[in-house]
Design an enzyme around this catalytic site. Structure first.
Site, mmCIF file in Angstrom:
data_model
loop_
_atom_site.group_PDB
_atom_site.id
_atom_site.type_symbol
_atom_site.label_atom_id
_atom_site.label_comp_id
_atom_site.label_asym_id
_atom_site.label_seq_id
_atom_site.Cartn_x
_atom_site.Cartn_y
_atom_site.Cartn_z
ATOM 1 N N SER A 62 65.310 -27.321 70.077
ATOM 2 C CA SER A 62 65.395 -27.075 71.333
ATOM 3 C C SER A 62 66.954 -27.328 72.179
ATOM 4 O O SER A 62 67.336 -26.977 73.204
ATOM 5 C CB SER A 62 64.586 -27.700 72.352
ATOM 6 N N LYS A 65 68.727 -24.451 73.427
ATOM 7 C CA LYS A 65 68.692 -24.204 75.167
ATOM 8 C C LYS A 65 69.919 -24.555 75.637
ATOM 9 O O LYS A 65 70.132 -24.192 76.925
ATOM 10 C CB LYS A 65 67.600 -24.949 75.730
ATOM 11 N N SER A 122 62.217 -29.116 78.955
ATOM 12 C CA SER A 122 62.345 -28.366 77.658
ATOM 13 C C SER A 122 61.275 -27.284 77.771
ATOM 14 O O SER A 122 60.771 -26.832 76.515
ATOM 15 C CB SER A 122 62.246 -29.336 76.621
ATOM 16 N N LYS A 227 70.716 -33.029 75.561
ATOM 17 C CA LYS A 227 69.641 -31.975 75.350
ATOM 18 C C LYS A 227 68.870 -32.847 74.179
ATOM 19 O O LYS A 227 69.859 -33.000 72.971
ATOM 20 C CB LYS A 227 69.783 -30.739 75.055
#
Length: 388
Positions: A62, A65, A122, A227
């Site tokens: 992720s 992202k 997320s 993140k």
């Protein structure tokens, strides 16, 4: 030491050259970090402080992202979309596996909520909805991701999707992630505050799904992003950043990249360990303020007799704690300097060393324009230069 110097000199393309620790100021040894690869960067000074296997290809999970957010923020800045605009939720977005915001095709969701769903929760569903809204389709958006990666200098990154689920060829490196994260913060300061949000959920969705997976936000008040990521192949990953204030320097920002940790708690612990070590083992030295003249040399054939050289941002270097007194500077520039010069034009370099070894090279620009003198002024200076 030679190996360390080589690693420290090779960071992302940026205004500053990289730190090179010397025998006179021995590089502090980083702590043991339980991760496949890691990287610690002083963003303020643009220097690598610690690194392990930062050019080895990894699956970003992720952390993908971060690039999706970069393109969404860019679209906001260009006014192609706005925060209050609502976007539809496609069947594709609704059926995305993995982490979710829990939106469905009956909803029209504001862009700002989708951003929060992508960053805080997320959500793969929110991510696909944003990708379709900005790119027209997921496939087109992925093309934009790869184009942007090249533009940022992320030479070892290839994207196959916007959310980060495992897919052949979907890879990056710790170095590229640090470059992306740094540019995200620098290019979009008005939007990166979303990464500091601890809790969020869209009305009508499960209350248990409201917490940011970056647990450092709850532990350390100086951490404000960025993140997390996890897949079975990638392990547990975290790109974290913190900013702390120091006397005579101001705010100092560090960025850690920890990839392939064993579990959620480990990725947070190892990231915290790196950040704390970076703040204590090194100290920042502000050499010049933003816009301050580093040197004011003579100019020939110009309307002004001198030219102020400096930087549009503060010139800061990071050195091992206790070695600030060993920092030396030297200006390298053409001689003679002959007008005209445009404001912001690169003219020379501030060479910074610690002890006898080079530490950084900072470009110096003209802080003010110097126009060319008239015919008589140029002729007179031509004679003076010939005599000189």
């Amino acid at each position: 030491m030679k190996k360390l110097l080589t690693v420290l000199r090779r960071l992302m393309a940026a205004p500053l050259c990289l730190v090179a620790m010397t025998a006179a100021a021995q590089a502090p040894q980083p702590p043991e970090v339980a991760a496949r690869t890691y990287l610690l960067v002083d963003v303020t000074a643009n220097q690598i402080l610690a690194a392990k296997d930062i050019d080895v290809p990894v699956e970003p999970a992720s952390l993908t992202k971060l690039m999706t957010a970069y393109l969404v923020f860019d679209a906001l800045k260009a006014k192609k979309i706005d925060l209050k605009q609502t976007l539809p939720v496609s069947e594709r977005a609704w059926k995305m596996p993995g982490s979710r915001m829990f939106i469905d095709p009956k909803m029209m969701v504001p862009v700002e909520d989708l951003i929060k769903g992508m960053i805080v929760q997320s959500g793969n569903d929110a991510t696909v909805a944003l990708a379709e809204g900005v790119g027209g389709s997921v496939e087109r958006f992925v093309q934009l991701m790869n184009t942007q990666a090249k533009a940022l200098g992320m030479t070892a990154t290839t994207y196959r999707n916007p959310e980060g689920l495992t897919e052949a060829g979907h890879t990056t490196t710790a170095r590229d992630l640090s470059l992306l994260a740094t540019r995200l913060m620098r290019d979009f300061p008005e939007y990166v505050g979303y990464y500091a949000i601890k809790k969020y959920r869209y009305p009508g969705t499960p209350a248990a799904n409201d917490s940011n997976r970056n647990t450092l936000l709850f532990r350390d008040p100086t951490v404000d992003g960025l993140k997390t990521g996890h897949t079975e192949a990638a392990g547990y990953c975290l790109v974290a950043t913190a900013k702390r204030d120091f006397p005579n320097v101001g705010t100092r920002r560090l960025l850690s990249v920890v990839l392939g940790a064993a579990n959620e708690n480990a990725r947070a612990n190892e990231s915290q360990k790196l950040l704390n070590w970076g703040y204590t083992a090194f100290e920042a030295v502000k050499l010049f303020d933003a816009g301050q003249a580093v040197v004011t040399p003579q100019v020939w054939k110009g309307k002004s007799p001198t030219l102020k050289l400096g930087s549009s941002t503060a010139i800061v270097v990071t050195v091992p704690a206790g070695s600030a007194a060993q920092v030396k500077t030297q200006v390298q520039r053409p001689d003679p300097l002959v007008a005209p010069f445009a404001q912001g034009q690169a003219v020379g370099t501030l060479k910074v060393s610690i002890g006898t070894e080079p530490l950084a090279g900072i470009p110096l620009v003209a802080l003010e324009a110097v126009e060319q003198a008239g015919v008589l002024g140029r002729a007179w200076d031509a004679v003076r230069l010939w005599i000189k």
